[in-house]
Each structure stands twice: as structure tokens, then as C-alpha cells.
Design a protein around this motif. Structure first.
Motif, PDB file in Angstrom:
ATOM      1  N   THR A  90      -3.342  -4.268   9.111  1.00  0.00           N
ATOM      2  CA  THR A  90      -4.591  -4.118   8.367  1.00  0.00           C
ATOM      3  C   THR A  90      -5.158  -2.710   8.428  1.00  0.00           C
ATOM      4  OG1 THR A  90      -5.873  -4.826  10.292  1.00  0.00           O
ATOM      5  CG2 THR A  90      -5.246  -6.538   8.695  1.00  0.00           C
ATOM      6  N   LYS A  91      -4.475  -1.792   9.133  1.00  0.00           N
ATOM      7  CA  LYS A  91      -4.987  -0.432   9.284  1.00  0.00           C
ATOM      8  C   LYS A  91      -3.887   0.583   9.027  1.00  0.00           C
ATOM      9  CE  LYS A  91      -8.409  -1.714  12.724  1.00  0.00           C
ATOM     10  NZ  LYS A  91      -8.926  -1.489  14.066  1.00  0.00           N
ATOM     11  N   ILE A  92      -4.283   1.758   8.528  1.00  0.00           N
ATOM     12  CA  ILE A  92      -3.367   2.875   8.320  1.00  0.00           C
ATOM     13  C   ILE A  92      -3.973   4.097   8.992  1.00  0.00           C
ATOM     14  CG2 ILE A  92      -2.277   4.409   6.629  1.00  0.00           C
ATOM     15  CD1 ILE A  92      -2.506   2.187   4.580  1.00  0.00           C
ATOM     16  N   MET A  95       3.883   1.613   2.641  1.00  0.00           N
ATOM     17  CA  MET A  95       3.603   0.945   3.905  1.00  0.00           C
ATOM     18  C   MET A  95       4.169  -0.473   3.912  1.00  0.00           C
ATOM     19  SD  MET A  95       2.064   3.632   4.778  1.00  0.00           S
ATOM     20  CE  MET A  95       1.779   3.141   6.449  1.00  0.00           C
ATOM     21  N   GLU A  96       4.455  -0.964   5.114  1.00  0.00           N
ATOM     22  CA  GLU A  96       4.891  -2.347   5.272  1.00  0.00           C
ATOM     23  C   GLU A  96       3.715  -3.269   4.968  1.00  0.00           C
ATOM     24  OE1 GLU A  96       6.846  -3.176   8.943  1.00  0.00           O
ATOM     25  OE2 GLU A  96       7.970  -1.299   8.896  1.00  0.00           O
ATOM     26  N   VAL A 103       0.903  10.308   8.130  1.00  0.00           N
ATOM     27  CA  VAL A 103       0.615   8.902   7.883  1.00  0.00           C
ATOM     28  C   VAL A 103       1.402   8.098   8.910  1.00  0.00           C
ATOM     29  CG1 VAL A 103       0.770   7.005   6.234  1.00  0.00           C
ATOM     30  CG2 VAL A 103       0.239   9.309   5.421  1.00  0.00           C
ATOM     31  N   GLN A 104       0.693   7.373   9.748  1.00  0.00           N
ATOM     32  CA  GLN A 104       1.314   6.609  10.829  1.00  0.00           C
ATOM     33  C   GLN A 104       2.196   7.529  11.687  1.00  0.00           C
ATOM     34  OE1 GLN A 104      -0.826   4.148  10.160  1.00  0.00           O
ATOM     35  NE2 GLN A 104       0.651   2.541  10.619  1.00  0.00           N
ATOM     36  N   GLY A 105       1.780   8.804  11.835  1.00  0.00           N
ATOM     37  CA  GLY A 105       2.503   9.757  12.667  1.00  0.00           C
ATOM     38  C   GLY A 105       3.652  10.472  11.975  1.00  0.00           C
ATOM     39  N   THR A 161       0.850  -1.191   0.000  1.00  0.00           N
ATOM     40  CA  THR A 161       0.000   0.000   0.000  1.00  0.00           C
ATOM     41  C   THR A 161       0.874   1.225   0.000  1.00  0.00           C
ATOM     42  OG1 THR A 161      -1.701  -1.193   1.247  1.00  0.00           O
ATOM     43  CG2 THR A 161      -1.834   1.215   1.255  1.00  0.00           C
ATOM     44  N   LEU A 162       0.463   2.228  -0.792  1.00  0.00           N
ATOM     45  CA  LEU A 162       1.180   3.494  -0.751  1.00  0.00           C
ATOM     46  C   LEU A 162       0.200   4.641  -0.692  1.00  0.00           C
ATOM     47  CD1 LEU A 162       1.249   5.242  -3.630  1.00  0.00           C
ATOM     48  CD2 LEU A 162       2.758   3.419  -4.284  1.00  0.00           C
ATOM     49  N   VAL A 163       0.661   5.726  -0.090  1.00  0.00           N
ATOM     50  CA  VAL A 163      -0.117   6.953   0.038  1.00  0.00           C
ATOM     51  C   VAL A 163       0.674   8.059  -0.650  1.00  0.00           C
ATOM     52  CG1 VAL A 163      -1.145   8.616   1.635  1.00  0.00           C
ATOM     53  CG2 VAL A 163      -1.056   6.185   2.258  1.00  0.00           C
ATOM     54  N   PHE A 164       0.048   8.734  -1.618  1.00  0.00           N
ATOM     55  CA  PHE A 164       0.670   9.821  -2.367  1.00  0.00           C
ATOM     56  C   PHE A 164      -0.077  11.115  -2.067  1.00  0.00           C
ATOM     57  CE2 PHE A 164       0.586  12.488  -6.231  1.00  0.00           C
ATOM     58  CZ  PHE A 164       1.934  12.776  -6.328  1.00  0.00           C
TER      59      PHE A 164
END
Length: 89
Positions: free
Chosen positions: A33-35, A28-29, A15-17, A4-7
């Protein structure tokens, strides 16, 4: 797990702090199951992509992405000569 990636298209997010700004990408690793995503600027826009990993080799050159150097050479040849779906207008 999925890759998963966030752009960040516009604005900024956490994202995740971790802080991300315009055009930043978080990959993401595969575990979990959650972001956690939090917009830190008004009018923020992000793109989230996720998919099952292919676990295949990657060969890339310019706009072409294939599995081997041989496939890359074939794709570039096809492009140069307008073959296999490549059309020059």
C-alpha cells in the motif's frame, strides 16, 4: 491491489531504492500500500499512475490498443475511412 507506475518526466529519483532517470518507468507489484520515492536531483518531475487491473487480454498495434486482433482490425478500418469518431482534416 492496483497496478501503479512511476514515470520520470525530468530529473532522477529512487523508487523503492532503485535509481530511475529521465524517461525511465517503474511498474510496481500489485501487493502493498506504500511506495518509497526520493528525488535525487533538483527540479525533478514524475508522473504517478495507478488503477485497478482489468485482467483482460491486450492487443496493440501502432496507436491502437484493443482486446483482440479483430477489434484492432476494425479500429484501423474505422480510422482509415473516418468512421466512429475518427475525422481526417
Amino acid at each position: 491491489g492496483h497496478t501503479t507506475l512511476v514515470f520520470v518526466r525530468k530529473g532522477s529519483v529512487e523508487v523503492q531504492g532503485k535509481k530511475l532517470s529521465l524517461a525511465d518507468v517503474a511498474i510496481m507489484e500489485n501487493a502493498g500500500t506504500k511506495i518509497s520515492i526520493k528525488a535525487t536531483q533538483d527540479d525533478t518531475s514524475i508522473l504517478i499512475m495507478s488503477g485497478e487491473p482489468l485482467n483482460e487480454p491486450i492487443a496493440a498495434r501502432g496507436p491502437f490498443v484493443m482486446n483482440t486482433q479483430q477489434e484492432l482490425q476494425e479500429a484501423m478500418h474505422d480510422y482509415q475511412f473516418g468512421m466512429n469518431g475518427f475525422h481526417h482534416y
